[in-house]
Design a protein around this motif. Structure first.
Motif, short mmCIF file in Angstrom:
data_model
loop_
_atom_site.label_atom_id
_atom_site.label_comp_id
_atom_site.label_asym_id
_atom_site.label_seq_id
_atom_site.Cartn_x
_atom_site.Cartn_y
_atom_site.Cartn_z
N GLY A 194 1.42 -8.96 1.37
CA GLY A 194 0.03 -8.19 1.20
C GLY A 194 -0.70 -8.59 2.42
O GLY A 194 -1.32 -7.43 3.19
N LEU A 197 0.74 -6.19 5.20
CA LEU A 197 0.41 -4.66 5.18
C LEU A 197 -0.89 -4.73 5.63
O LEU A 197 -1.41 -3.62 5.81
CB LEU A 197 0.67 -4.56 3.61
CG LEU A 197 2.00 -3.99 3.26
CD1 LEU A 197 2.13 -3.99 1.89
CD2 LEU A 197 2.39 -2.62 3.84
N ALA A 198 -1.93 -5.79 5.21
CA ALA A 198 -3.28 -5.67 5.80
C ALA A 198 -3.55 -4.95 7.03
O ALA A 198 -4.32 -4.55 7.69
CB ALA A 198 -3.94 -6.75 5.30
N PHE A 201 0.58 -0.84 8.05
CA PHE A 201 1.22 -0.32 6.87
C PHE A 201 2.64 0.34 7.27
O PHE A 201 2.72 0.85 8.64
CB PHE A 201 0.68 0.97 6.24
CG PHE A 201 -0.24 0.49 4.88
CD1 PHE A 201 -1.10 -0.32 4.70
CD2 PHE A 201 0.03 1.38 3.60
CE1 PHE A 201 -1.56 -0.80 3.63
CE2 PHE A 201 -0.80 0.98 2.50
CZ PHE A 201 -1.58 -0.07 2.75
N VAL A 230 -3.34 -8.10 -4.92
CA VAL A 230 -2.77 -7.59 -3.74
C VAL A 230 -3.09 -6.34 -3.69
O VAL A 230 -3.75 -5.78 -2.65
CB VAL A 230 -1.38 -7.95 -3.41
CG1 VAL A 230 -0.78 -7.13 -2.19
CG2 VAL A 230 -1.15 -9.51 -3.23
N LEU A 234 -5.63 -4.35 -1.05
CA LEU A 234 -4.97 -3.22 -0.10
C LEU A 234 -5.77 -2.06 -0.43
O LEU A 234 -6.21 -1.25 0.92
CB LEU A 234 -3.51 -3.17 -0.29
CG LEU A 234 -2.70 -4.30 0.07
CD1 LEU A 234 -1.21 -4.00 -0.37
CD2 LEU A 234 -2.80 -4.34 1.64
N VAL A 238 -7.93 -0.12 2.65
CA VAL A 238 -7.33 1.25 3.01
C VAL A 238 -8.56 2.35 2.83
O VAL A 238 -8.77 2.86 3.74
CB VAL A 238 -6.30 1.63 1.81
CG1 VAL A 238 -6.08 3.23 1.89
CG2 VAL A 238 -4.84 1.24 2.60
N LEU A 251 0.19 3.83 -1.00
CA LEU A 251 -0.07 2.44 -1.68
C LEU A 251 0.06 3.00 -3.18
O LEU A 251 0.92 2.16 -4.04
CB LEU A 251 -1.58 1.99 -1.60
CG LEU A 251 -1.74 0.47 -2.25
CD1 LEU A 251 -0.73 -0.47 -1.60
CD2 LEU A 251 -3.27 0.37 -2.10
N PRO A 373 -9.10 -8.23 7.32
CA PRO A 373 -7.91 -7.85 6.48
C PRO A 373 -7.03 -8.79 5.68
O PRO A 373 -7.04 -8.83 4.46
CB PRO A 373 -7.37 -6.58 7.09
CG PRO A 373 -8.21 -6.07 8.18
CD PRO A 373 -8.96 -7.32 8.37
N ARG A 374 -6.63 -9.57 6.65
CA ARG A 374 -5.65 -10.74 5.93
C ARG A 374 -6.42 -11.56 5.13
O ARG A 374 -5.89 -11.94 4.18
CB ARG A 374 -4.67 -11.44 7.17
CG ARG A 374 -3.80 -10.59 7.85
CD ARG A 374 -3.39 -11.35 9.18
NE ARG A 374 -4.31 -11.63 10.05
CZ ARG A 374 -4.18 -12.28 11.13
NH1 ARG A 374 -2.89 -12.71 11.48
NH2 ARG A 374 -5.07 -12.55 12.11
N ILE A 377 -6.94 -10.38 1.40
CA ILE A 377 -5.92 -10.29 0.66
C ILE A 377 -5.98 -11.95 -0.14
O ILE A 377 -5.85 -11.85 -1.28
CB ILE A 377 -4.69 -10.13 1.25
CG1 ILE A 377 -4.42 -8.92 1.94
CG2 ILE A 377 -3.47 -10.33 0.26
CD1 ILE A 377 -4.26 -7.73 1.01
#
Length: 431
Positions: A194, A197-198, A201, A230, A234, A238, A251, A373-374, A377
């Motif tokens: 996750g 992905l953050a 993508f 997660v 996400l 998004v 997603l 973002p990271r 999560i």
């Protein structure tokens, strides 16, 4: 500087491999738990599904009798069962010699007399995949904290790995034939995917998220906490992006793939997936009510539940078993385990309270930077996890809190380094 660079990395590798070796070396001295017999028994599903190629034979049909094989199949996960089953099958255990489930309606002596206590050879072999999963939690914990990119990331991640690798409750239950090793380690993998992905993508990452989310949920129903956290985090990330609709569609596809994969690897629910999952939830609730009514460890009110949430990661004493039926039975095994020095860090109360405080500071530090973002999560995961446990766990059984305990190890490392940084301008260039 170049020498310092390589020395730092060699030091980190030595720490990680040392902790992993520590976990492996001590697994054969771990005291027995009655639930291990149930999970060894269920692991025969691997032989039925994979070796005999009859997965449809594992479908659960109504009615389901309490403590029957079908009952165990609905209440427990499949990921760890297949891993355990492969371990036993690969050592040549025949179908007729497969371990039998524990009978909790009878005392320990009855179970021993009727062959419900597994042999040492089978027990240690069955524990092997769980030990390997527990070992894997060390680099995963390091990776999650390192990717948070808090101040002194290498130092912070090393502290997190040390706390996870020496956490006595995690070592005790992660080395046993229980669901917890697969649950916690796969949850960490889902969180790490996750975080990746953050940042960006890609279909490969989404496929990995679907696969490991299915394995995590199939490991134990509690796995839905990390998976749900997660996906929620996400989605939150998004909707703030310019191409939100395309990313949301991707997603959603990953979410659908997760559900399909989970059904595919869970034959017990094939007959009617929604109905069987609902039945499993009902039966789990009934078992929990029975455990709560019979256990002296049951919480009396919500305040006790909240206190339990605070105490279980570091403060509460190590709990070797939950059933009073094992009082006095495991004394010799416990003595050998504690004398072996492979039982983890027996944290003094003063340090335990300090680490708990550090965990709270770490959560505040994550909240302060949750827009990254990271970090979002990890923040959402470590907010949803304690809330879910507060609402769903009605008794002080340490094993049920392991996912939160490992999460608190990560938070404590973040909090400790932030405290050091705030105290008089902490500087340590090496990290």
């Amino acid at each position: 500087m170049e020498n310092a660079f390589w020395l730092k990395r060699l030091g980190v590798l030595a720490l990680l491999f040392g902790l992993m070796a520590y976990i492996f070396i001590g697994y054969d001295t771990v005291p027995f738990h009655g639930d291990e017999a149930d999970h060894l028994h269920k692991s025969h599903d691997f032989v039925v599904a994979i070796v005999h190629k009859r997965p449809a034979a594992l479908q659960v049909m109504l009615p389901v009798q309490i403590d029957s094989t079908e009952h165990i199949r609905l209440l427990t996960g499949t990921t760890h069962a297949y891993l355990t089953g492969y371990a036993l099958w690969s050592m040549g255990v025949e179908d007729s010699a497969w371990p039998r489930a524990w009978n909790y309606a009878q005392d320990v002596q009855w179970n021993i007399e009727y062959g419900r206590w597994p042999s040492e050879r089978i027990l240690q072999r069955g524990r092997l995949p769980h030990v390997l999963l527990t070992m894997l939690s060390i680099p995963l914990a390091f990776g999650i904290v390192w990717r948070c990119q808090m101040p002194y990331p290498c130092l912070t991640a090393s502290i997190a790995a040390f706390l996870v690798g020496t956490h006595s409750a995690w070592l005790l239950n992660g080395r046993r034939v229980l669901q917890e090793a697969a649950l916690v380690t796969l949850s960490l993998i889902v969180v790490l995917i996750g975080m990746s992905l953050a940042e960006r993508f890609s279909w490969l990452k989404l496929c990995l998220l679907s696969l490991f989310s299915a394995l995590c949920f199939a490991a134990k129903p509690t796995g839905i906490i990390a998976v749900g956290a997660v996906f929620i985090a996400l989605a939150w990330i998004v909707i703030e992006q310019p191409k939100r609709w395309r990313l949301l569609a991707q997603l959603l596809c990953a979410g659908i793939a997760f559900v399909v994969l989970y059904i595919c690897i869970t034959p017990p629910i094939w007959a009617n997936p929604p109905a069987r999952m609902f039945l499993a939830a009902q039966m789990r609730a009934e078992v929990l009510r029975g455990q709560t009514a019979a256990s002296p460890d049951a919480y009396a009110n919500w305040i006790e539940r909240f206190v339990g949430l605070i105490e279980q990661p570091f403060i509460a004493p190590l709990q070797y078993y939950e059933s009073p039926a094992f009082d006095g039975v495991l004394d010799e095994q416990i003595r050998i385990y504690e004398a072996s020095r492979w039982h983890g860090w027996a944290i003094p109360n003063s340090i335990a309270y300090f680490l708990t405080f550090c965990g709270m500071v770490g959560l505040i530090a994550l909240a302060y930077r949750h827009r990254e973002p990271r970090l979002r999560i990890v923040f959402v995961w470590l907010i949803i996890t304690p809330l879910a446990f507060l609402l769903s766990i009605p008794l002080a059984w340490q094993r049920y809190y392991l996912l939160w305990s490992v999460g608190m190890c990560l938070l404590a490392s973040l909090g400790l380094v932030n405290i050091l940084r705030w105290l008089n301008g902490f500087r340590y260039f090496w990290f």
